[in-house]
Design an enzyme around this catalytic site. Sequence first.
Site, PDB file in Angstrom:
ATOM      1  N   LYS A  38      -9.498  -8.267  18.483  1.00 52.98           N
ATOM      2  CA  LYS A  38      -9.390  -7.365  19.641  1.00 52.98           C
ATOM      3  C   LYS A  38      -8.316  -7.790  20.638  1.00 52.98           C
ATOM      4  O   LYS A  38      -7.669  -6.941  21.234  1.00 52.98           O
ATOM      5  CB  LYS A  38     -10.734  -7.208  20.337  1.00 52.98           C
ATOM      6  CG  LYS A  38     -11.265  -8.464  20.983  1.00 52.98           C
ATOM      7  CD  LYS A  38     -12.735  -8.311  21.341  1.00 52.98           C
ATOM      8  CE  LYS A  38     -13.245  -9.581  21.961  1.00 52.98           C
ATOM      9  NZ  LYS A  38     -14.677  -9.773  21.805  1.00 52.98           N
ATOM     10  N   ARG A 132     -26.343 -10.256  26.892  1.00 54.21           N
ATOM     11  CA  ARG A 132     -25.465  -9.130  26.611  1.00 54.21           C
ATOM     12  C   ARG A 132     -26.169  -8.370  25.490  1.00 54.21           C
ATOM     13  O   ARG A 132     -27.328  -8.027  25.662  1.00 54.21           O
ATOM     14  CB  ARG A 132     -24.040  -9.601  26.271  1.00 54.21           C
ATOM     15  CG  ARG A 132     -23.006  -8.491  26.522  1.00 54.21           C
ATOM     16  CD  ARG A 132     -21.584  -8.928  26.255  1.00 54.21           C
ATOM     17  NE  ARG A 132     -21.318  -9.040  24.823  1.00 54.21           N
ATOM     18  CZ  ARG A 132     -20.131  -9.434  24.311  1.00 54.21           C
ATOM     19  NH1 ARG A 132     -19.134  -9.743  25.112  1.00 54.21           N
ATOM     20  NH2 ARG A 132     -19.957  -9.510  23.000  1.00 54.21           N
TER      21      ARG A 132
HETATM   22  C1  LIG Z   1     -14.902 -10.930  21.378  1.00 50.49           C
HETATM   23  C2  LIG Z   1     -16.048 -11.343  20.580  1.00 50.49           C
HETATM   24  C3  LIG Z   1     -16.002 -12.553  19.871  1.00 50.49           C
HETATM   25  C4  LIG Z   1     -14.837 -13.506  19.919  1.00 50.49           C
HETATM   26  O1  LIG Z   1     -14.965 -14.363  20.990  1.00 50.49           O
HETATM   27  P1  LIG Z   1     -13.957 -15.599  21.221  1.00 50.49           P
HETATM   28  O2  LIG Z   1     -14.513 -16.302  22.379  1.00 50.49           O
HETATM   29  O3  LIG Z   1     -12.615 -15.011  21.446  1.00 50.49           O
HETATM   30  O4  LIG Z   1     -13.992 -16.419  19.990  1.00 50.49           O
HETATM   31  C5  LIG Z   1     -17.110 -12.886  19.109  1.00 50.49           C
HETATM   32  N1  LIG Z   1     -18.192 -12.085  19.052  1.00 50.49           N
HETATM   33  C6  LIG Z   1     -18.272 -10.936  19.726  1.00 50.49           C
HETATM   34  C7  LIG Z   1     -19.508 -10.112  19.623  1.00 50.49           C
HETATM   35  C8  LIG Z   1     -17.204 -10.517  20.517  1.00 50.49           C
HETATM   36  O5  LIG Z   1     -17.289  -9.365  21.180  1.00 50.49           O
END
Ligand SMILES: *Cc1c(COP(=O)(O)O)cnc(C)c1O
Length: 362
Positions: A38, A132
């Site tokens: 993302k 969350r």
């Molecule tokens: C964005 C996201 C990640 C990645 O997180 P990082 O801290 O960049 O490794 C992992 N899991 C979910 C559900 C996310 O939304």
Amino acid sequence: MKSFLPRIEIVLSQIRDNTRLLCELYGKQGISLMGVSKAVLGEPSVIEAMLQGGVKFIADSRIENIQKMRNAGISTQFVLLRTPLSQAESVVRNADISFNTEIETLRKLSYFAKVQNKQHQIVIMVEMGDLREGVMLCDLFQFIRKTLTLSHLKIVGIGCNLACYGGVKPDGKNMHALSELVDRIEKEFQLSLEIVSGGNSANYEWYKSTLNVGNINNLRLGESIFLGCETVNRKAIPGLHTRAFQLVAEVIESKKKPSLPFGEICQDAFGNIPNFQDRGVRQRAIVALGRQDVLVSGLQAENKLEILGASSDHIILDSRNYNLKIGDEVNFNLDYGSLLAAMTSPFIQKQFVSCNRSAIAA
Ligand SMILES: *Cc1c(COP(=O)(O)O)cnc(C)c1O
């Protein structure tokens, strides 16, 4: 080649190196990786670098990014990280797996999977304290029971997300709790959970300190791959490149000015009453980049240039004894929030370069 400004320079080989090292590290205890795309909006060449580095899945929170990667011809298992709702049809079409927490959404996914003559795979997210996404533990078995009645879905795993909203640290306790759930679910429902996704870049410390990862066999990494750090203390991970992305902008004004504004003080452009320290007359520079492009608080300018402030299109620097001229380029390091924003700004050109002032964490 003409260099555009502002631009974000991306070193693909460093992203590939970081991914490879993380795959080796986590692979030692049987943990596979999802490369989280993302922050780069599914930019195909960056995704190819992650795949070359060995990730087993590509995961994104936006279905539009997954669509873009598919259209670019990338072939892998795509995972949607954010639970969908109105986009269910597109999710079934474009993602192989999605993360879920609501029965109503699962009904839609199953319906569209039937229409598209497919089976859609799901990972159920469990609430482990960060507050969350996640099904509460007390509702989990009932949730699974209902999910199992939906004909065109397959539960392939469970997962949890920590250190995002509540700042809850992944530790032996919550990882063990997730791991234990696997045994209970598999026994109760005669299921085999292929994916047990324990978290994100914040799981590094837990991983390094645990002797037994239990049933946890997957992590989802964005920031560690891109910026070379873990995210509990934002410490660099040994051996990883920490500057695979650099933001470059041009100086459009450079003058000596007093450090205190003159005239009556009112609100600034963002509704704050600013407060200034008198440092006398200083050499200052303005670069053509602003809050519409990046999260300015997440930028670090090179040569210890100090960021004094920013409005939507200007960043004001104290250039110290460094005599910046107009037209000079200023390099910035980015944190994850700034990277997300910069990659999303239509005003910033993405440029792939073969090297930069490389930094490898010791
Ligand atoms: C964005 C996201 C990640 C990645 O997180 P990082 O801290 O960049 O490794 C992992 N899991 C979910 C559900 C996310 O939304």
